[in-house]
Design a protein around this motif. Structure first.
Motif, PDB file in Angstrom:
ATOM      1  N   ALA A 164       0.866  -1.183   0.000  1.00 52.24           N
ATOM      2  CA  ALA A 164       0.000   0.000   0.000  1.00 52.24           C
ATOM      3  C   ALA A 164       0.900   1.229   0.000  1.00 52.24           C
ATOM      4  CB  ALA A 164      -0.885  -0.025   1.242  1.00 52.24           C
ATOM      5  N   PRO A 165       0.369   2.394  -0.377  1.00 51.75           N
ATOM      6  CA  PRO A 165       1.232   3.575  -0.488  1.00 51.75           C
ATOM      7  C   PRO A 165       1.999   3.900   0.797  1.00 51.75           C
ATOM      8  CG  PRO A 165      -0.945   4.045  -1.375  1.00 51.75           C
ATOM      9  CD  PRO A 165      -1.008   2.683  -0.761  1.00 51.75           C
ATOM     10  N   ALA A 166       3.160   4.514   0.595  1.00 53.04           N
ATOM     11  CA  ALA A 166       3.969   4.986   1.715  1.00 53.04           C
ATOM     12  C   ALA A 166       3.285   6.214   2.292  1.00 53.04           C
ATOM     13  CB  ALA A 166       5.369   5.344   1.222  1.00 53.04           C
ATOM     14  N   ASP A 191     -13.185  -0.113  -4.070  1.00 55.56           N
ATOM     15  CA  ASP A 191     -12.620  -1.090  -5.008  1.00 55.56           C
ATOM     16  C   ASP A 191     -11.114  -1.280  -4.853  1.00 55.56           C
ATOM     17  OD1 ASP A 191     -15.182  -1.375  -6.091  1.00 55.56           O
ATOM     18  OD2 ASP A 191     -14.861   0.371  -7.397  1.00 55.56           O
ATOM     19  N   THR A 192     -10.599  -1.037  -3.654  1.00 56.65           N
ATOM     20  CA  THR A 192      -9.187  -1.342  -3.404  1.00 56.65           C
ATOM     21  C   THR A 192      -9.120  -2.099  -2.074  1.00 56.65           C
ATOM     22  OG1 THR A 192      -8.525   0.513  -1.992  1.00 56.65           O
ATOM     23  CG2 THR A 192      -8.644   0.964  -4.359  1.00 56.65           C
ATOM     24  N   LYS A 193      -7.912  -2.477  -1.664  1.00 52.44           N
ATOM     25  CA  LYS A 193      -7.754  -3.198  -0.402  1.00 52.44           C
ATOM     26  C   LYS A 193      -7.899  -2.289   0.811  1.00 52.44           C
ATOM     27  CE  LYS A 193      -5.762  -7.390  -1.774  1.00 52.44           C
ATOM     28  NZ  LYS A 193      -4.897  -7.313  -2.969  1.00 52.44           N
ATOM     29  N   ALA A 200     -15.134   0.301  12.227  1.00 53.85           N
ATOM     30  CA  ALA A 200     -14.263  -0.634  12.931  1.00 53.85           C
ATOM     31  C   ALA A 200     -13.466   0.039  14.044  1.00 53.85           C
ATOM     32  CB  ALA A 200     -13.297  -1.297  11.946  1.00 53.85           C
ATOM     33  N   LEU A 201     -13.270   1.355  13.943  1.00 49.50           N
ATOM     34  CA  LEU A 201     -12.472   2.068  14.946  1.00 49.50           C
ATOM     35  C   LEU A 201     -13.281   3.241  15.496  1.00 49.50           C
ATOM     36  CD1 LEU A 201      -9.039   2.292  13.028  1.00 49.50           C
ATOM     37  CD2 LEU A 201      -9.622   0.687  14.856  1.00 49.50           C
ATOM     38  N   SER A 202     -12.940   3.682  16.712  1.00 49.78           N
ATOM     39  CA  SER A 202     -13.649   4.826  17.307  1.00 49.78           C
ATOM     40  C   SER A 202     -13.099   6.123  16.700  1.00 49.78           C
ATOM     41  CB  SER A 202     -13.438   4.834  18.822  1.00 49.78           C
ATOM     42  OG  SER A 202     -12.082   5.188  19.099  1.00 49.78           O
TER      43      SER A 202
HETATM   44  C1  HEC Z   1      -5.174  -4.788   3.533  1.00 48.31           C
HETATM   45  C2  HEC Z   1      -4.227  -3.745   3.302  1.00 48.31           C
HETATM   46  C3  HEC Z   1      -4.422  -2.411   4.015  1.00 48.31           C
HETATM   47  C4  HEC Z   1      -4.608  -2.175   5.357  1.00 48.31           C
HETATM   48  C5  HEC Z   1      -4.694  -3.192   6.491  1.00 48.31           C
HETATM   49  C6  HEC Z   1      -4.699  -0.747   5.513  1.00 48.31           C
HETATM   50  N1  HEC Z   1      -4.555  -0.127   4.298  1.00 48.31           N
HETATM   51 FE1  HEC Z   1      -4.549   1.895   3.955  1.00 48.31          FE
HETATM   52  N2  HEC Z   1      -4.388   1.560   1.970  1.00 48.31           N
HETATM   53  C7  HEC Z   1      -4.250   0.319   1.372  1.00 48.31           C
HETATM   54  C8  HEC Z   1      -4.175   0.489  -0.070  1.00 48.31           C
HETATM   55  C9  HEC Z   1      -3.998  -0.624  -1.094  1.00 48.31           C
HETATM   56  C10 HEC Z   1      -4.296   1.878  -0.311  1.00 48.31           C
HETATM   57  C11 HEC Z   1      -4.296   2.560  -1.673  1.00 48.31           C
HETATM   58  C12 HEC Z   1      -5.648   2.358  -2.272  1.00 48.31           C
HETATM   59  C13 HEC Z   1      -5.761   2.946  -3.655  1.00 48.31           C
HETATM   60  O1  HEC Z   1      -6.056   4.165  -3.729  1.00 48.31           O
HETATM   61  O2  HEC Z   1      -5.581   2.216  -4.620  1.00 48.31           O
HETATM   62  C14 HEC Z   1      -4.428   2.510   0.993  1.00 48.31           C
HETATM   63  C15 HEC Z   1      -4.573   3.880   1.186  1.00 48.31           C
HETATM   64  C16 HEC Z   1      -4.534   4.517   2.417  1.00 48.31           C
HETATM   65  C17 HEC Z   1      -4.555   5.945   2.614  1.00 48.31           C
HETATM   66  C18 HEC Z   1      -4.640   6.971   1.519  1.00 48.31           C
HETATM   67  C19 HEC Z   1      -3.291   7.236   0.946  1.00 48.31           C
HETATM   68  C20 HEC Z   1      -3.291   8.267  -0.164  1.00 48.31           C
HETATM   69  O3  HEC Z   1      -2.424   8.169  -1.001  1.00 48.31           O
HETATM   70  O4  HEC Z   1      -4.107   9.156  -0.175  1.00 48.31           O
HETATM   71  C21 HEC Z   1      -4.470   6.170   3.960  1.00 48.31           C
HETATM   72  C22 HEC Z   1      -4.405   7.505   4.663  1.00 48.31           C
HETATM   73  C23 HEC Z   1      -4.424   4.878   4.598  1.00 48.31           C
HETATM   74  N3  HEC Z   1      -4.479   3.888   3.627  1.00 48.31           N
HETATM   75  C24 HEC Z   1      -4.331   4.675   5.952  1.00 48.31           C
HETATM   76  C25 HEC Z   1      -4.485   3.440   6.575  1.00 48.31           C
HETATM   77  C26 HEC Z   1      -4.552   3.254   8.008  1.00 48.31           C
HETATM   78  C27 HEC Z   1      -4.409   4.335   9.032  1.00 48.31           C
HETATM   79  C28 HEC Z   1      -4.728   1.913   8.205  1.00 48.31           C
HETATM   80  C29 HEC Z   1      -4.914   1.185   9.526  1.00 48.31           C
HETATM   81  C30 HEC Z   1      -6.051   1.586  10.308  1.00 48.31           C
HETATM   82  C31 HEC Z   1      -4.740   1.253   6.903  1.00 48.31           C
HETATM   83  N4  HEC Z   1      -4.598   2.223   5.956  1.00 48.31           N
HETATM   84  C32 HEC Z   1      -4.872  -0.100   6.718  1.00 48.31           C
HETATM   85  C33 HEC Z   1      -4.198  -0.899   2.009  1.00 48.31           C
HETATM   86  C34 HEC Z   1      -4.387  -1.115   3.363  1.00 48.31           C
END
Ligand code: HEC
Ligand code: HEC
Length: 361
Positions: A164-166, A191-193, A200-202
């Motif tokens: 997932a993105p940095a 439509d993404t992961k 799920a969270l408060s």
């Molecule tokens: C199962 C894998 C997964 C988990 C667990 C997950 N993420 Fe993500 N997250 C992703 C992916 C994949 C994207 C990019 C989706 C896309 O736009 O294609 C993303 C995108 C994001 C973005 C947006 C980034 C942007 O470029 O704008 C944020 C903020 C974020 N996640 C925060 C969180 C936080 C905080 C948690 C934990 C509570 C979490 N994610 C848990 C997979 C995950």
């Protein structure tokens, strides 16, 4: 978020606006005005040429490198046009997302980048939501702990990005507001992961996560870059008097990076192609590598390259998508001794193999 980080981010925004004006671009471009047919066609062509490799033919993401979807409603409706354009123009340092702005050594003008950003917004058909600029208060330590449990498996222990993105990316945090980050956590990305966490969270947990992500800000801002001249065809072949390297390919295509490093050390004869966006070549490259970006046209790809038994090795950060594309083009033209560095450029850097950096003014 402290006042200091906020004013730093604000100064970054000023730099961008300054940048836009220095490119003689009128304010009309910055507003989300509908594109003319000509501009829309040009944007569609540019998307096809530069972006499909990783973001997919229909902006769905994940074509390579875990590149995010560029059509998810939650992304496009909350990402302001400036942020979208700067993500394209300045890229995300140390990820496969390169800077595309010509001033950074990339292939696109500021106008083309804004046009593409407006096109992405219009293609998605959703309205931009104006989010608050106010900081979100939360407990950073609690946020960090929760991040480790709920988010790290995809985003990495230090939010450095895995599948997932940095989120710790300096260029991301320079433009993403607290409300933007919070919205993404609450609503996910369709439509993404990335699931929606609002049930799920408060609310307090979501604020803590937002505060934690914000705390990773580094104060990055785009810097003007002095561009190095490209190598000339007479310099394409490295060690022209040297022996041919002894490469063992996997799947008839991939060469382990250790063999390439050895070939350079042994002063073997070879050509190295950097198939990333040209701005990445300016940033840092393997010594002697020539920029042949993945979006080069078929009639130019082989220009100046010897078609004898000289080995031609391509690399990218993908680690395969861009290089595969170029090597396929060369093989179609009858080039035989061609291969792709299997591990890609980031692993090359991590192994402390030689690289040459670009110049920043
Ligand atoms: C199962 C894998 C997964 C988990 C667990 C997950 N993420 Fe993500 N997250 C992703 C992916 C994949 C994207 C990019 C989706 C896309 O736009 O294609 C993303 C995108 C994001 C973005 C947006 C980034 C942007 O470029 O704008 C944020 C903020 C974020 N996640 C925060 C969180 C936080 C905080 C948690 C934990 C509570 C979490 N994610 C848990 C997979 C995950
Ligand atoms: C070599 C693969 C590659 C190519 C080509 C590429 N990108 Fe990306 N892009 C990525 C990756 C990987 C990320 C996520 C980086 C990160 O970890 O933050 C990304 C992130 C982005 C983001 C930020 C999205 C978000 O969720 O924050 C935008 C916008 C974007 N790319 C637009 C483009 C456009 C427009 C093009 C064509 C001009 C393009 N990209 C070409 C790989 C690529």
């Amino acid at each position: 978020m402290t006042t200091a980080t906020f004013s730093r981010r604000f100064s970054d925004l000023i730099i961008i606006i300054f940048f836009i004006f220095s490119f003689n671009l009128g304010l009309a471009q910055i507003r989300n005005a509908p594109l003319t047919k000509i501009d829309a066609d040009r944007a569609a062509q540019n998307y096809q040429k530069y972006c499909t490799l990783c973001h997919g033919a229909d902006r769905e993401g994940n074509a390579a490198d875990f590149a995010p979807s560029l059509k998810s409603k939650s992304l496009i409706s909350t990402m302001p046009l400036n942020f979208l354009a700067s993500s394209i123009g300045f890229g995300r340092p140390n990820t496969a997302m390169a800077p595309y702005l010509s001033d950074a050594g990339g292939p696109m003008s500021m106008k083309d980048i804004f046009t593409l950003a407006i096109w992405l917004k219009q293609k998605s058909g959703v309205q931009t939501i104006a989010l608050s600029m106010d900081p979100v208060e939360g407990n950073i330590n609690k946020g960090a702990e929760l991040f480790g449990h709920k988010c790290a498996e995809c985003h990495g222990q230090k939010a450095e990005g895995v599948t997932a993105p940095a989120l710790a990316n300096p260029a991301y945090l320079a433009f993403a507001t607290d409300a933007y980050i919070k919205y993404a956590i609450e609503n996910g990305r369709e439509d993404t992961k990335m699931q929606a966490f609002k049930n799920a969270l408060s609310p307090e947990q979501i604020d803590n996560l937002t505060a934690y992500i914000r705390s990773l800000t580094s104060g990055w801002s785009p810097e003007p870059r002095e561009l190095s001249p490209y190598p000339e065809p007479k310099d394409y072949v490295l060690n022209p008097e040297g022996k041919n390297p002894d490469f063992t390919l996997k799947q008839d295509r991939y060469v382990p990076m250790a063999q390439v490093e050895k070939a350079l050390k042994d002063k073997n004869k070879l050509v190295i192609l950097d198939t990333r966006t040209t701005s990445e070549w300016h940033n840092a490259h393997i010594p002697g590598a020539i920029p042949i970006p993945y979006y080069i046209s078929e009639d130019k790809v082989a220009s100046g390259l010897p078609n004898d038994d000289t080995w031609i090795i391509a690399y990218c950060s993908c680690p395969h998508a861009a290089s595969d594309k170029i090597i396929n083009m060369l093989r179609k033209k009858g080039y035989k001794n061609t291969a792709v560095i299997d591990e890609g450029f980031f692993n090359w850097i991590n192994a402390s193999y030689p690289i040459i950096g670009g110049k920043t003014k």
